[in-house]
Write a protein that holds these residues in place. Structure first.
Motif, PDB file in Angstrom:
ATOM      1  N   GLY A  50       0.822  -1.208   0.000  1.00 27.32           N
ATOM      2  CA  GLY A  50       0.000   0.000   0.000  1.00 27.32           C
ATOM      3  C   GLY A  50       0.851   1.251   0.000  1.00 27.32           C
ATOM      4  N   TYR A  51       1.855   1.247  -0.870  1.00 23.47           N
ATOM      5  CA  TYR A  51       2.807   2.365  -0.928  1.00 23.47           C
ATOM      6  C   TYR A  51       2.098   3.705  -1.107  1.00 23.47           C
ATOM      7  N   SER A  52       1.162   3.777  -2.051  1.00 22.88           N
ATOM      8  CA  SER A  52       0.519   5.058  -2.356  1.00 22.88           C
ATOM      9  C   SER A  52      -0.329   5.563  -1.195  1.00 22.88           C
ATOM     10  N   ARG A  53      -0.857   4.651  -0.389  1.00 21.70           N
ATOM     11  CA  ARG A  53      -1.685   5.066   0.744  1.00 21.70           C
ATOM     12  C   ARG A  53      -0.839   5.523   1.931  1.00 21.70           C
ATOM     13  N   ILE A  54       0.394   5.009   2.010  1.00 21.34           N
ATOM     14  CA  ILE A  54       1.288   5.430   3.097  1.00 21.34           C
ATOM     15  C   ILE A  54       1.986   6.736   2.746  1.00 21.34           C
ATOM     16  N   LEU A 116      16.621  -3.334  -2.330  1.00 22.68           N
ATOM     17  CA  LEU A 116      15.276  -3.541  -2.851  1.00 22.68           C
ATOM     18  C   LEU A 116      15.223  -4.925  -3.498  1.00 22.68           C
ATOM     19  N   LEU A 117      14.075  -5.571  -3.451  1.00 23.85           N
ATOM     20  CA  LEU A 117      13.913  -6.868  -4.096  1.00 23.85           C
ATOM     21  C   LEU A 117      13.268  -6.669  -5.459  1.00 23.85           C
ATOM     22  N   ASP A 118      13.853  -7.327  -6.483  1.00 23.59           N
ATOM     23  CA  ASP A 118      13.252  -7.253  -7.809  1.00 23.59           C
ATOM     24  C   ASP A 118      12.088  -8.245  -7.899  1.00 23.59           C
ATOM     25  N   GLN A 119      11.508  -8.373  -9.072  1.00 22.50           N
ATOM     26  CA  GLN A 119      10.335  -9.226  -9.218  1.00 22.50           C
ATOM     27  C   GLN A 119      10.660 -10.714  -9.083  1.00 22.50           C
ATOM     28  N   ASP A 120      11.948 -11.061  -9.141  1.00 22.28           N
ATOM     29  CA  ASP A 120      12.376 -12.443  -8.899  1.00 22.28           C
ATOM     30  C   ASP A 120      12.816 -12.646  -7.458  1.00 22.28           C
ATOM     31  N   TRP A 141      20.439   3.929  12.356  1.00 18.28           N
ATOM     32  CA  TRP A 141      21.425   4.389  11.374  1.00 18.28           C
ATOM     33  C   TRP A 141      20.974   3.937   9.998  1.00 18.28           C
ATOM     34  N   GLY A 142      21.195   4.781   9.004  1.00 23.47           N
ATOM     35  CA  GLY A 142      20.774   4.386   7.669  1.00 23.47           C
ATOM     36  C   GLY A 142      20.943   5.498   6.665  1.00 23.47           C
ATOM     37  N   PHE A 143      19.971   5.618   5.749  1.00 25.49           N
ATOM     38  CA  PHE A 143      20.085   6.549   4.633  1.00 25.49           C
ATOM     39  C   PHE A 143      18.903   7.518   4.628  1.00 25.49           C
ATOM     40  N   ARG A 144      19.208   8.790   4.752  1.00 25.69           N
ATOM     41  CA  ARG A 144      18.169   9.809   4.629  1.00 25.69           C
ATOM     42  C   ARG A 144      17.625   9.849   3.206  1.00 25.69           C
ATOM     43  N   GLN A 145      18.486   9.618   2.232  1.00 22.98           N
ATOM     44  CA  GLN A 145      18.077   9.648   0.826  1.00 22.98           C
ATOM     45  C   GLN A 145      18.338   8.272   0.219  1.00 22.98           C
ATOM     46  N   PHE A 146      17.464   7.339   0.575  1.00 25.14           N
ATOM     47  CA  PHE A 146      17.624   5.961   0.102  1.00 25.14           C
ATOM     48  C   PHE A 146      17.255   5.860  -1.375  1.00 25.14           C
ATOM     49  N   ILE A 147      16.073   6.353  -1.752  1.00 21.70           N
ATOM     50  CA  ILE A 147      15.648   6.385  -3.149  1.00 21.70           C
ATOM     51  C   ILE A 147      14.587   7.467  -3.298  1.00 21.70           C
ATOM     52  N   LYS A 148      14.618   8.179  -4.414  1.00 17.39           N
ATOM     53  CA  LYS A 148      13.582   9.172  -4.676  1.00 17.39           C
ATOM     54  C   LYS A 148      12.249   8.469  -4.925  1.00 17.39           C
ATOM     55  N   ARG A 149      11.180   9.060  -4.419  1.00 23.66           N
ATOM     56  CA  ARG A 149       9.865   8.450  -4.627  1.00 23.66           C
ATOM     57  C   ARG A 149       9.559   8.325  -6.116  1.00 23.66           C
ATOM     58  N   LYS A 150       9.911   9.344  -6.893  1.00 20.99           N
ATOM     59  CA  LYS A 150       9.650   9.311  -8.339  1.00 20.99           C
ATOM     60  C   LYS A 150      10.390   8.146  -8.994  1.00 20.99           C
ATOM     61  N   ASP A 151      11.644   7.925  -8.580  1.00 17.70           N
ATOM     62  CA  ASP A 151      12.420   6.828  -9.160  1.00 17.70           C
ATOM     63  C   ASP A 151      11.821   5.473  -8.782  1.00 17.70           C
ATOM     64  N   LEU A 152      11.363   5.342  -7.543  1.00 12.25           N
ATOM     65  CA  LEU A 152      10.742   4.085  -7.128  1.00 12.25           C
ATOM     66  C   LEU A 152       9.459   3.835  -7.911  1.00 12.25           C
ATOM     67  N   GLU A 153       8.660   4.882  -8.084  1.00 12.16           N
ATOM     68  CA  GLU A 153       7.373   4.731  -8.765  1.00 12.16           C
ATOM     69  C   GLU A 153       7.543   4.367 -10.234  1.00 12.16           C
ATOM     70  N   GLU A 154       8.686   4.716 -10.824  1.00 11.06           N
ATOM     71  CA  GLU A 154       8.940   4.390 -12.229  1.00 11.06           C
ATOM     72  C   GLU A 154       9.788   3.132 -12.392  1.00 11.06           C
TER      73      GLU A 154
END
Length: 246
Positions: A50-54, A116-120, A141-154
């Motif tokens: 439910g990515y879009s709802r979160i 991130l896990l791919d479709q396989d 501890w981790g990454f403030r900029q792990f991935i852009k939302r736009k990049d994930l959505e595409e």
């Protein structure tokens, strides 16, 4: 629970810890020795359903995943769908949190990677490994900029409004020393050659067989060990037990 995090940097460089005053115990010095750093590794996958709802939860707010155990310690993921800090508003921030009691003064050193896990269902690492010492003062501890939302959505990682993040964690469990024993090469057995030489020379023979007019010297114990019939005949209650010629 939704909270605003403490302000922190992304991932800082870490120098390796020095090991002092660790000396091998025992008497004489071994030919070689080793310093061994024990560690326990494990993996855990968190699914975002439910990515879009979160999305739209709010900058600086996170959702903590269910806790999981690796290396005898409890961990969880902090998921910031709208970024951890103001300058991360277009990013997804991901942190690994050590679920420790805030009053616990102990420290836990861990190396971890987020993928991130791919479709396989195969992990694809977007960032390098982190090494961090978790404590009550610095639990996440981790990454403030792990991935852009736009990049994930595409990307192909997001499908049917679902994507997954895998954590690979290695927890340090202590350091010890041990001697390395020299490698000893054991030669192949040549006992059969020596026994054959005794038989050929007739040395130490204690029984003689007469067969077709010929005599053969032999060793009573060898025959008994190799044949149950000879054992009964030569070592049992039969008359040949005390005979030197059969």
């Amino acid at each position: 629970m939704l909270v605003a995090p403490n302000r922190r940097g992304e991932v800082a460089a870490h120098s390796s810890s020095a090991v002092d005053n660790i000396a091998p115990s025992g008497g004489s010095s071994p030919a070689a020795s080793a310093i061994v750093a024990q560690a326990v590794s494990g993996s855990h996958v968190v699914k975002i359903d439910g990515y879009s709802r979160i999305k739209g939860l709010g900058n600086g707010k996170y959702i903590a995943s269910e806790s999981f155990t690796i290396g005898g310690h409890r961990w969880c993921m902090r998921y910031y769908p709208d970024g951890c800090q103001t300058e991360d508003a277009y990013w997804i921030s991901i942190y690994l949190q050590h679920s420790t009691d805030p009053t616990d003064a102990s420290e836990v050193k861990a190396e971890f990677k987020m993928s991130l896990l791919d479709q396989d269902r195969q992990p694809v690492a977007l960032r390098g490994r982190c090494i961090h010492t978790f404590s009550s003062k610095e639990r996440a501890w981790g990454f403030r900029q792990f991935i852009k939302r736009k990049d994930l959505e595409e990307s192909p990682y997001l499908k049917d409004d679902v994507f997954s993040i895998r954590f690979d964690v290695t927890v340090s469990k202590g350091i010890f020393t041990e001697p390395i024993l020299p490698h000893v090469v054991v030669p192949p057995s040549n006992m059969h050659q020596h026994l054959g030489q005794l038989l050929s020379a007739g040395e130490a023979a204690d029984v003689t067989f007469e067969v077709g007019g010929e005599t053969f010297a032999a060793h009573r114990c060898i025959l008994a060990a190799r044949s149950s019939v000879f054992k009964a005949e030569l070592l049992g209650p039969m008359k040949e037990k005390t005979a030197t010629r059969v």
